[in-house]
Design an enzyme around this catalytic site. Structure first.
Site, PDB file in Angstrom:
ATOM      1  N   ASP A 211       8.178  -3.812   0.107  1.00 17.30           N
ATOM      2  CA  ASP A 211       8.137  -5.132   0.092  1.00 17.30           C
ATOM      3  C   ASP A 211       6.563  -5.590  -0.032  1.00 17.30           C
ATOM      4  OD1 ASP A 211       7.930  -7.877   0.459  1.00 17.30           O
ATOM      5  OD2 ASP A 211       9.571  -7.910   1.772  1.00 17.30           O
TER       6      ASP A 211
ATOM      7  N   ARG B 241      24.916 -14.793 -14.944  1.00 20.03           N
ATOM      8  CA  ARG B 241      24.841 -14.117 -13.722  1.00 20.03           C
ATOM      9  C   ARG B 241      24.635 -12.574 -14.119  1.00 20.03           C
ATOM     10  NH1 ARG B 241      29.806 -13.604 -12.181  1.00 20.03           N
ATOM     11  NH2 ARG B 241      29.845 -11.491 -12.741  1.00 20.03           N
TER      12      ARG B 241
HETATM   13  C1  LIG Z   1       7.537 -10.564   3.693  1.00 21.61           C
HETATM   14  C2  LIG Z   1       8.696 -11.002   3.330  1.00 21.61           C
HETATM   15  N1  LIG Z   1       9.672 -10.405   2.654  1.00 21.61           N
HETATM   16  C3  LIG Z   1      10.881 -11.070   2.219  1.00 21.61           C
HETATM   17  C4  LIG Z   1      10.944 -12.515   2.548  1.00 21.61           C
HETATM   18  C5  LIG Z   1      12.257 -13.040   2.321  1.00 21.61           C
HETATM   19  O1  LIG Z   1      12.069 -13.661   1.083  1.00 21.61           O
HETATM   20  P1  LIG Z   1      12.886 -15.101   0.661  1.00 21.61           P
HETATM   21  O2  LIG Z   1      12.771 -15.985   1.729  1.00 21.61           O
HETATM   22  O3  LIG Z   1      12.452 -15.461  -0.758  1.00 21.61           O
HETATM   23  O4  LIG Z   1      14.319 -14.681   0.723  1.00 21.61           O
HETATM   24  C6  LIG Z   1       9.825 -12.847   3.284  1.00 21.61           C
HETATM   25  C7  LIG Z   1      10.258 -14.520   3.566  1.00 21.61           C
HETATM   26  O5  LIG Z   1       9.468 -14.956   4.519  1.00 21.61           O
HETATM   27  C8  LIG Z   1       8.826 -12.413   3.567  1.00 21.61           C
HETATM   28  O6  LIG Z   1       7.940 -12.935   4.455  1.00 21.61           O
END
Ligand SMILES: Cc1ncc(COP(=O)(O)O)c(C=O)c1O
Length: 401
Positions: free
Chosen positions: A192, A67
């Site tokens: 992101d 972990r």
């Molecule tokens: C732009 C974006 N960020 C984060 C996520 C979350 O990712 P995860 O499904 O791996 O938790 C998604 C999921 O669809 C996403 O489209």
């Protein structure tokens, strides 16, 4: 005694229970394997107390407990850090776990986060619903209008969060301007980058952290769930510690699979971007399609910015507006080969319906403000022959009209 000597654990005349219960090391090989193995062990063995002290202190190489860290996560993190031009990276159990690790590491009660209203729906729920329960304030802004960020920044704003390509309309925020505004206000920009790995390096554009859902394009085969964060070494130490304490870490086998996915990421990305561009142009000519959203098209509102910020293509996602829910549903039902499977980034083309999946449960006013209507279909373009994809899409569109 040599720790890799099998007789150390199972002496020659051991009872069957002892022989069966104790693991034995793999035979030594003077020729190391070409491909690193998945290291599934949860825990590591130590010679004695000085050894465990040295590993904890970072004076000896090694791992203690999965972990906290394991070789496959370290290998994946190193490659993603190199791709992002980051000092350090860490692996988490999902994209959401990766985002949660950054937010929880950086924010405390009384702090404020400014988030793009175009973020993935669950990220908005995390920020605007869950973090609020812990006294963290949040304000939404329109990532494509930096003046709306200026109007929500406060003394206690610690983070500003956006996506490189928004979901599902693929808007392209001006990352350098947003980073500058955030930094001037004493806040860090979190990007992101799930929809755009390889298309730009947000850290070089001023972001402090870049987050990925490794589940999507990095994994590339819809068979693993992982997340990644990359950023400066000192900040990442804290994000990594937090991930261990909250139990957000990614597991060895999926980290190993993601390394395998990375090997073909540049090839997949180039091919998917080229096919997405071709299909976006073709779909734009169909009378059954009300609008096509793709940053590579000259009529996309952020086309010029996309051309200056993104290299190597405009991404693998193309969004169609078919007008209403009934037509979107008919289109899904008439497709022969492209499945309605609400994710993205697979080697095969899939489609999603944002209003009922990724943005399900979001405030209707927020959806209306950002044009997320029930007629939108989001295509994640894969590696198939573009002519085969086009034929399937066109016969479904013909049925809809
Ligand atoms: C732009 C974006 N960020 C984060 C996520 C979350 O990712 P995860 O499904 O791996 O938790 C998604 C999921 O669809 C996403 O489209």
């Amino acid at each position: 005694m040599d720790p890799s000597d099998p007789s150390r654990l199972s002496p020659p005349r051991a009872a069957p229970e002892t022989i069966c219960a104790r693991s034995t090391p793999l035979p030594r090989s003077s020729s190391p394997p070409l491909v690193p193995a998945p290291q599934l062990s949860v825990v590591y063995r130590f010679e004695g107390l000085d050894h465990v002290d040295a590993v904890y202190a970072g004076q000896a190489d090694g791992f203690v407990y999965a972990r906290d860290g394991h070789p496959n996560a370290a290998a994946l993190a190193d490659r993603v850090a190199a791709l992002e031009g980051a000092e350090s990276a860490a692996v988490y159990a999902s994209g959401m776990a990766a985002t949660a690790a950054v937010l929880l590491a950086e924010l405390g009660s009384g702090d404020h986060i400014a988030f793009a209203e175009q973020l993935y729906g669950k990220t908005i729920s995390l920020i605007d619903r869950e973090l609020r329960r812990f006294g963290i304030e949040a304000s939404g802004f329109d990532a494509t209008r930096p003046e709306t960020l200026a109007s929500v920044l406060r003394d206690r704003t610690r983070l500003v969060m956006v996506e490189t390509l928004s979901n599902p309309l693929l808007r392209v925020p001006d990352l350098p301007s947003l980073a500058e505004m955030a930094n001037r206000a004493g806040a860090k920009l979190v990007v992101d980058h799930t929809f755009a790995p390889l298309l730009c390096r947000p850290l070089e554009l001023g972001a402090s952290y870049v987050v990925h859902s490794g589940t999507k394009l990095i994994g590339g085969h819809s068979d693993l769930t992982l997340g990644l964060v990359a950023g400066p070494a000192e900040a990442m130490d804290r994000v990594r510690r937090l991930g261990s304490t909250f139990g957000l870490s990614g597991n060895p086998f999926e980290s190993w699979l993601a390394c395998r996915g990375l090997a073909t990421l540049p090839l997949r990305s180039a091919r998917c971007c080229a096919t997405a561009m071709e299909l976006a142009e073709r779909l734009g000519r169909s009378p059954a399609v009300r609008a096509v959203h793709y940053p590579g098209l000259p009529d996309h509102p952020d086309h010029d910015r996309a051309r200056s910020l993104l290299q190597g293509g405009f991404g693998a996602i193309v969004t169609l507006d078919l007008g209403d829910r009934g037509r979107a549903d008919a289109f899904i039902r008439h497709l022969g080969q492209i499945p309605f499977a609400p994710s993205l980034g697979d080697v095969a083309t899939t489609l999603s319906h944002p209003a009922t999946t990724s943005h399900r449960g979001q405030e209707p006013e927020l959806l209306a403000r950002h044009g997320i209507t029930p007629g939108l279909i989001r295509l994640s373009i894969g590696l198939e022959d573009p002519a085969d994809l086009s034929a399937d899409l066109e016969q479904a569109l013909a049925a809809v009209s």
